[in-house]
Design a protein around this motif. Sequence first.
Motif, PDB file in Angstrom:
ATOM      1  N   VAL A   6       0.824  -1.205   0.000  1.00  0.00           N
ATOM      2  CA  VAL A   6       0.000   0.000   0.000  1.00  0.00           C
ATOM      3  C   VAL A   6       0.863   1.263   0.000  1.00  0.00           C
ATOM      4  O   VAL A   6       0.566   2.226  -0.719  1.00  0.00           O
ATOM      5  N   THR A   7       1.935   1.273   0.765  1.00  0.00           N
ATOM      6  CA  THR A   7       2.787   2.463   0.806  1.00  0.00           C
ATOM      7  C   THR A   7       3.345   2.792  -0.567  1.00  0.00           C
ATOM      8  O   THR A   7       3.343   3.949  -1.003  1.00  0.00           O
ATOM      9  N   VAL A  10       0.555   4.123  -2.796  1.00  0.00           N
ATOM     10  CA  VAL A  10       0.237   5.515  -2.458  1.00  0.00           C
ATOM     11  C   VAL A  10       1.302   6.448  -3.037  1.00  0.00           C
ATOM     12  O   VAL A  10       0.983   7.525  -3.558  1.00  0.00           O
ATOM     13  N   GLY A  32       4.741   9.605   6.035  1.00  0.00           N
ATOM     14  CA  GLY A  32       4.171   9.662   4.697  1.00  0.00           C
ATOM     15  C   GLY A  32       4.676  10.865   3.929  1.00  0.00           C
ATOM     16  O   GLY A  32       5.883  11.045   3.782  1.00  0.00           O
ATOM     17  N   PRO A  50       0.027   6.591   4.471  1.00  0.00           N
ATOM     18  CA  PRO A  50      -0.369   5.294   3.931  1.00  0.00           C
ATOM     19  C   PRO A  50      -0.658   4.239   4.994  1.00  0.00           C
ATOM     20  O   PRO A  50      -1.439   3.320   4.755  1.00  0.00           O
ATOM     21  N   PHE A  74      -5.039   6.208   4.855  1.00  0.00           N
ATOM     22  CA  PHE A  74      -5.427   4.962   4.203  1.00  0.00           C
ATOM     23  C   PHE A  74      -5.836   3.930   5.255  1.00  0.00           C
ATOM     24  O   PHE A  74      -5.077   3.038   5.651  1.00  0.00           O
TER      25      PHE A  74
END
Length: 221
Positions: A6-7, A10, A32, A50, A74
Amino acid sequence: MPQPNVTELVRMWISGWVASRGAADPVEQPWGWTIDVGAPTGEVARHVLPEPTEAEVRKLAETTTAPTTWLKLFAEDDTVRPWLGPQWRLDQPGFLMTTPLTVEEPAPPAGYTLTTWARGGVLRALVRSEEGHLAARGQAGLAGAVAVPDQIVTAPDHRRRGLGSVVMRALQSGAYEAGARTGVLVGTAAGQGLYTALGWTTRAPMASLVLEAENPEGTYR
């Protein structure tokens, strides 16, 4: 090949989003990124997390004083809402989505025309009616191998005719021809159905909160 986490997704989304919106380069933070936006619609900046934790979000909120600063977290709305006070207004939820890009040949329905063009790292698609009225539009920020569709809109009088799909397919195809191979976006709940039907996969939820200005009465608008 392993899927990006996910990071990383993003990070990819941000790279195309700042191109689409003409925002400042993202500034990396321990949690982030911070992005200066200065949009005429009122978004002064946004902080993107994220993998938000309660401690990080509370600390960031305590040091944020400028109204119309947004938090993009997120995580589920219900998870993060208790972390923030009433001055932070919860906006509609978003969904981080991805798709592999391919060349397509979108054809608008009878009575409509499609125009696409690219300038300054932004690809645009416009659908107009026979009378020349705007029927649907959208754009995509291009960032190397990544394209980020953004601001996809269908005019109320022209909905339920597949025009949103035409715009998306035009952007996806144009982005592929420009060298992008992965599409990343954050869609609303309403858009999620359209994007899913076009082959996009939901990767994570996103909660959006904005800092509102305090009224003289001590409440927030």
